[in-house]
Design a protein around this motif. Structure first.
Motif, short mmCIF file in Angstrom:
data_model
loop_
_atom_site.label_atom_id
_atom_site.label_comp_id
_atom_site.label_asym_id
_atom_site.label_seq_id
_atom_site.Cartn_x
_atom_site.Cartn_y
_atom_site.Cartn_z
N ARG A 1 0.84 -1.20 0.00
CA ARG A 1 0.00 0.00 0.00
C ARG A 1 0.88 1.24 0.00
O ARG A 1 1.99 1.25 0.48
N ARG A 2 0.30 2.31 -0.54
CA ARG A 2 0.99 3.60 -0.62
C ARG A 2 0.89 4.32 0.72
O ARG A 2 -0.11 4.21 1.41
N ILE A 3 1.93 5.05 1.08
CA ILE A 3 1.88 5.92 2.24
C ILE A 3 1.38 7.26 1.75
O ILE A 3 2.09 8.00 1.08
N MET A 4 0.14 7.56 2.07
CA MET A 4 -0.54 8.73 1.51
C MET A 4 -0.38 9.96 2.41
O MET A 4 -0.23 9.82 3.62
N ASP A 5 -0.45 11.14 1.82
CA ASP A 5 -0.31 12.37 2.58
C ASP A 5 -1.46 12.54 3.59
O ASP A 5 -1.31 13.21 4.59
N SER A 6 -2.59 11.88 3.36
CA SER A 6 -3.70 11.97 4.32
C SER A 6 -3.40 11.28 5.64
O SER A 6 -4.08 11.49 6.63
N TRP A 7 -2.35 10.44 5.68
CA TRP A 7 -1.97 9.74 6.90
C TRP A 7 -1.23 10.64 7.86
O TRP A 7 -1.00 10.29 9.01
#
Length: 176
Positions: free
Chosen positions: A169-175
């Motif tokens: 999974r991608r590490i998203m900026d929303s995290w």
């Protein structure tokens, strides 16, 4: 910019150490670290010095006991994950050294066997973004953090021979 505070004892007790960057060996600041608070950003923490051993992904929140996260010891090193807002692209390969089947990914995959009919992912080339890869489907089991670069052989990354991944999974900026 991220900020994490490590504590010597469980439940945020004992001496503390504030960190806003990578740290290769937390024991140079305190004898052991059993709990932490992530004030901002995302971090990978490791149960061995020099970013070795098992990895654990942490985002903003409180972590009162590293043992409850499945760690066998205590936090020994940490790496700050920079925020990324671009596109995500990674090529995964069935065998080491970019051998076997290859697929290009741009989004999360909870099971490479179901999506690609691929039994293993044993090497990858991350072209864009920051990714977490898991040894079991549905984002379970041990995980490893990958940033742009070529990863020809996962076994030389501290987990021994035959290491493979089954979901990513991608590490998203929303995290953040």
């Amino acid at each position: 910019m991220g900020r994490i505070t490590f504590y010597e004892e469980r439940n945020f007790g004992g001496r503390s150490y504030d960190c806003s960057s990578d740290c290769t060996d937390l024991t140079s600041y305190m004898s052991h670290c059993y709990s932490c608070r992530v004030h901002s950003g995302c971090f990978m923490v490791y149960d061995r010095a020099n970013y070795m051993g098992s990895q654990y992904f942490l985002r903003r929140g409180e972590y009162p006991d590293c043992m409850s996260m499945g760690m066998s010891g205590f936090f020994r090193s940490c790496r700050m994950i920079p925020m990324y807002r671009g596109s995500y692209r990674m090529r995964i390969y069935e065998r080491e050294n970019f051998g076997g089947q290859m697929y290009e990914m741009m989004d999360d995959c909870d099971n490479i066997m179901d999506r690609y009919r691929m039994s293993n992912c044993m090497s990858c080339h991350v072209m864009d973004g920051h990714w977490l890869m898991y040894e079991q489907p549905h984002y379970r089991g041990r995980m490893m953090y990958f940033w742009p670069g070529e990863y020809r052989n996962f076994s030389n990354m501290g987990w021994g021979s035959g290491m493979r991944f089954m979901s990513m999974r991608r590490i998203m900026d929303s995290w953040y």
